[in-house]
Design a protein around this motif. Sequence first.
Motif, PDB file in Angstrom:
ATOM      1  N   THR A  16       2.535   9.490  -5.755  1.00  0.00           N
ATOM      2  CA  THR A  16       3.049  10.798  -5.343  1.00  0.00           C
ATOM      3  C   THR A  16       4.241  11.212  -6.180  1.00  0.00           C
ATOM      4  O   THR A  16       4.345  12.361  -6.624  1.00  0.00           O
ATOM      5  CB  THR A  16       3.436  10.754  -3.848  1.00  0.00           C
ATOM      6  N   GLU A  67       0.824  -1.204   0.000  1.00  0.00           N
ATOM      7  CA  GLU A  67       0.000   0.000   0.000  1.00  0.00           C
ATOM      8  C   GLU A  67       0.857   1.253   0.000  1.00  0.00           C
ATOM      9  O   GLU A  67       0.599   2.215  -0.734  1.00  0.00           O
ATOM     10  CB  GLU A  67      -0.916  -0.008   1.223  1.00  0.00           C
ATOM     11  N   GLU A  76       2.531   1.783  -3.457  1.00  0.00           N
ATOM     12  CA  GLU A  76       1.592   2.300  -4.467  1.00  0.00           C
ATOM     13  C   GLU A  76       1.311   3.781  -4.226  1.00  0.00           C
ATOM     14  O   GLU A  76       1.244   4.579  -5.169  1.00  0.00           O
ATOM     15  CB  GLU A  76       0.296   1.497  -4.417  1.00  0.00           C
ATOM     16  N   ARG A  77       1.162   4.149  -2.966  1.00  0.00           N
ATOM     17  CA  ARG A  77       0.927   5.552  -2.642  1.00  0.00           C
ATOM     18  C   ARG A  77       2.148   6.402  -2.990  1.00  0.00           C
ATOM     19  O   ARG A  77       2.013   7.504  -3.539  1.00  0.00           O
ATOM     20  CB  ARG A  77       0.588   5.670  -1.162  1.00  0.00           C
TER      21      ARG A  77
END
Length: 582
Positions: A332, A324, A327-328
């Motif tokens: 960004t 997670e 992916e974040r």
Amino acid sequence: MASRYVVEHLNHLGIVAEVCREIGVADWLDEQEPGNRQQVSVGTATTAMVLNGLGFSNRRLYLVPQFFADQPVEHLLGSGILAEDLNDDCLGRTLDWLYDHDVTRLFAGLALRARRAFGIAVGRLHADTTAFSVHGQYALDLPEGLETPERLKAAAQSGTAGADASSEDGEDAGAPTVIEVTYGYSRDHREDLKQWMLALVTSGEGVPQFLQPLDGNASDKRTLLEAVQGLTQQLQMSGETPGVYVADSGLYSAETMTQLITAGVQWVSRVPETSTAAQALVQERLATLEGWHSSADGTRHWWSRELRELPQGPARWSVVRTQEGEERARATVQRQAQRDQEAWAKRLWHLGNQTFACAPDAEAAWAKTCQRMPPWFVVAATVVAHEGYAARGRPRKDTAPRPQAWQIQATLTRDPVALEREALRRAAFIVGTNLLDTDAWPDAAVIALYREQTVVERGFAFLKDPLFLASSVFVTRPERIMALAFVMTLCLLVYKLAEVRLRQRLAATGQTVPDQKGKPTARPTLRWLFQCFEGIYLHHTRQSNGVYETEVLSLTKVHRLVLRLLGPAYEKCYLAFQETAE
């Protein structure tokens, strides 16, 4: 009751009142000053503020009588209590009393009673701080004429405001310290507003165990340490042994960890990214994926090492990556790369329109421009010479053109490998701990414990909810802000106690209740169940002999199940009357 029929709104407030009775909120507070002659005791008035806060009606303190106008006040608070008794004078005196008796000490006593009544364990303790913005002036103690916003903010941030006054007057021995409502780092991105802060320590289930109101510019490095030390002392005084403290990077420093290790405190904390050793370790481990461990579902990866050369003593550091988080971080980095590419393309376009007298000048300008270029760009640049004639007018036939000006031609592209490397670097973080026994505390357990830090953050979100009593603070003195912080945290304590008990007993009995979508769940939020209890009324009918007969309206099977799981006292609060409606 002059009318033959009177209807009072009980809703979910019976549950709130019974939790307060079970931990003895009113009785314990009243015991702190048995000679207090206030018409409504401070304990009863405090319970009334908790009922108002958890009524989610968004009524401020001065509207408390209006809130209780259609509530069964005597049923909730005790015989002889009327709604008009709970006026702003009564509540204001109660807030002053709470401040005078040290809100941190008062809450420690109630937290102890809550642990004993509800069986709350202290094996996992999560510490954090948050800030609450205010709209009032709350002027600092500066000379008259100097309290401009700029001067107030500068003085607050430097920590010098009021220093002379405090050093001259000193603090009364044993007197509570008044917080300073001032400017500071705003987690709500409201730098234009002054603020005050709150330190909170919760159990693993999110039940608050410690509170401390703080100055608006308080430092986490100091306040989190004080919170850990304060709660440890409280637990030791009550014969309890604190477990592992969990905190974010605000707690971590060589000096703080040295003090905690010396005191025998067990801790898990995120290591600050500003640490040189942390940066070096992350870069080292991201260079290769060998030696990494993964969770069973493949969503979490880590690599750990015991470091014995740290200034504070040996500790175990785990470099952690999650699917997670990666992916974040990729999203960004891609957004930032897009913005940077547009900005650098314009900069290179302007550079390409400049002319230079010689190639070395062009190359020097190019080198200077690219000094701060992000590493995820690939640039292909050439210096192009433009030929011409030095003299004006028509050149002679035998004169050959020569380079007269130089320009830079550049193309900019992204490097996907460098972007991925940057995303992985941002997604990786280090969890440190002094729990060195890997058999008792495997790496996966330590990482999972740190990830449970969200329980205290959810508590802060609850306190800042717009429907909550004090999401916006409307009191004029810092002393009453501190008292209101006590009431706010007490509301969270009552809320979490009921939620934890209900979830535990649902799990123990294998039963469920419907969630918002009508699907069965064994982990409902108490907010949702409170909404389910809306519309439960006490209907009073005056008989011919002048006695009122009471019946409970709108109770369903779900309501009865919840009350039965919470305990007999909760059932009695709702079912002690004659029931004629389902």
